[in-house]
Design a protein around this motif. Structure first.
Motif, PDB file in Angstrom:
ATOM      1  N   PRO A   1      -1.554  -0.202  -4.046  1.00 47.66           N
ATOM      2  CA  PRO A   1      -0.701  -0.737  -2.977  1.00 47.66           C
ATOM      3  C   PRO A   1      -0.776   0.050  -1.673  1.00 47.66           C
ATOM      4  O   PRO A   1      -0.703  -0.537  -0.596  1.00 47.66           O
TER       5      PRO A   1
ATOM      6  N   THR B   1       4.812  -7.466   8.015  1.00 49.35           N
ATOM      7  CA  THR B   1       5.465  -6.248   7.549  1.00 49.35           C
ATOM      8  C   THR B   1       6.466  -5.743   8.570  1.00 49.35           C
ATOM      9  O   THR B   1       7.591  -5.355   8.229  1.00 49.35           O
TER      10      THR B   1
ATOM     11  N   SER C   1       9.277  -8.849  -2.571  1.00 48.95           N
ATOM     12  CA  SER C   1       9.034  -7.475  -2.123  1.00 48.95           C
ATOM     13  C   SER C   1       7.851  -7.390  -1.181  1.00 48.95           C
ATOM     14  O   SER C   1       7.760  -6.466  -0.377  1.00 48.95           O
ATOM     15  N   TYR C   2       6.912  -8.342  -1.291  1.00 52.14           N
ATOM     16  CA  TYR C   2       5.734  -8.332  -0.433  1.00 52.14           C
ATOM     17  C   TYR C   2       5.975  -9.191   0.803  1.00 52.14           C
ATOM     18  O   TYR C   2       6.553 -10.274   0.705  1.00 52.14           O
TER      19      TYR C   2
ATOM     20  N   ARG D   1       7.606 -14.675   0.929  1.00 57.17           N
ATOM     21  CA  ARG D   1       7.720 -13.898   2.163  1.00 57.17           C
ATOM     22  C   ARG D   1       9.174 -13.573   2.495  1.00 57.17           C
ATOM     23  O   ARG D   1       9.483 -12.480   2.974  1.00 57.17           O
TER      24      ARG D   1
ATOM     25  N   THR E   1      -2.319  -1.696   1.795  1.00 51.22           N
ATOM     26  CA  THR E   1      -1.348  -1.991   2.861  1.00 51.22           C
ATOM     27  C   THR E   1      -1.442  -0.973   3.996  1.00 51.22           C
ATOM     28  O   THR E   1      -0.493  -0.798   4.760  1.00 51.22           O
TER      29      THR E   1
ATOM     30  N   LEU F   1      -4.123  -5.283  -4.840  1.00 51.82           N
ATOM     31  CA  LEU F   1      -2.831  -5.114  -4.196  1.00 51.82           C
ATOM     32  C   LEU F   1      -1.820  -4.476  -5.143  1.00 51.82           C
ATOM     33  O   LEU F   1      -1.025  -3.626  -4.740  1.00 51.82           O
TER      34      LEU F   1
END
Length: 322
Positions: free
Chosen positions: A138, A164, A288-289, A284, A142, A134
């Protein structure tokens, strides 16, 4: 009089008739519903990706033990197979196979064998591999393919998981059914809650896991998400969506419960699980993720020795500490 021999061995220490290989193959059985669901919705490439991850994990473990550590190989105990299966279930179905092989090398080589092998690793190997990929890849990690088969008449967001989409637009429409059956974008094994719960029932019936870690993760995550939603319902989604969306169920029942990297006592398990649940929602909500379960488990893996020290049971016949 014969001398008494004390044998010291690393964890897991299982006080039952179960063997490591028997437990591992039970975990594999419990993961099959999630794998089948992922293969149905994302196509036959799921099976190729899973096969690649498993073979790579087995091969790297054999080669490292045989030629670097020069110790007997343990690929038949099922642990490397479980690592490969879990790694694949944490990946998008369209991930290039060469990246999958790198993830397997990191999971086995760094996450497991660099500590000496099964029972000595501090962190969950599959999560180590997933987090490495990840951070290193990235864009590929994703990019989420949409389901190839459809049961529900829904509009999916191409290339975005529900978490997302929510992070980019909190007002996105939420529907419970795709979260339950798996008809949504996401990692191979995290999309279908019903398939995961079938596996959980198998683990509980066979007494491979106890309720302490998964229940404490789910309850603490639910309460933390409920607090944020109560404070600002326009910005934070309802708590039940936080539980069903993303990989929280997969992480709570199949990775956080790893014998080696989780606490040994019931009270320690509750502390460990609550830490994972709270950290997952915090990451969450403010990180940032959009997903946070993998990072939360790794963080609490690091705290496991401290938790074991803090909640160690009183010695038989020992008095109170002064």
């Amino acid at each position: 009089m014969a001398d008494h021999i004390l044998i010291i061995s690393p964890s897991p220490h299982i006080h039952s008739r179960n063997r490591v290989d028997k437990l591992m193959y039970t975990v594999i059985l419990a993961l099959l519903p999630a794998l089948i669901t992922g293969a149905y919705f994302f196509g036959p490439r799921v099976l190729l990706l899973t096969f690649t991850a498993i073979v790579a994990c087995l091969a790297f473990e054999y080669l490292i033990q045989r030629f670097i550590l020069k110790q007997p190989t343990t690929i038949t105990d099922g642990s490397a197979l479980v690592t490969g299966l879990l790694l694949s279930l944490n990946l998008p179905a369209g991930l290039p196979l060469w990246i999958v092989i790198i993830g397997a090398l990191v999971a086995i080589g760094i996450g497991k064998m660099s500590f000496g092998g099964l029972g000595k690793n501090i962190f969950n190997p599959a999560i180590v591999g997933r987090v490495f990929l990840l951070i290193s890849f990235p864009a590929q990690m994703t990019t989420w393919p949409l389901p190839e088969h459809h049961i529900l008449d829904i509009d999916a967001t191409a290339g975005a998981t529900i978490l997302t989409a929510i992070k980019n637009s909190p007002n996105v429409s939420l529907d419970m059914m795709p979260l339950l059956i798996g008809e949504r974008a996401g990692s191979i094994g995290e999309t279908g809650a019903i398939a995961l719960l079938i596996g959980v029932i198998i683990l509980l019936i066979r007494k491979v896991i106890t309720w302490h870690i998964p229940v404490s993760i789910v309850v603490s995550a639910f309460l933390t998400a409920a607090l944020f939603h109560w404070m600002d319902p326009a910005h934070y989604i309802p708590p039940h969506f936080q539980i069903l969306a993303g990989g929280l169920l997969l992480g709570a029942f199949f990775m956080a419960t790893d014998y080696v990297t989780s606490p040994m006592t019931s009270r320690g398990m509750l502390i460990y699980g609550c830490g994972i649940g709270i950290l997952t929602i915090l990451i969450r909500s403010f990180g940032s993720y959009p997903e946070g379960i993998s990072f939360a488990i790794l963080i609490m893996n690091a705290f496991t020795p401290l938790i074991n020290t803090y909640v160690q049971p009183k010695r038989f016949g020992g008095g109170k500490k002064k």
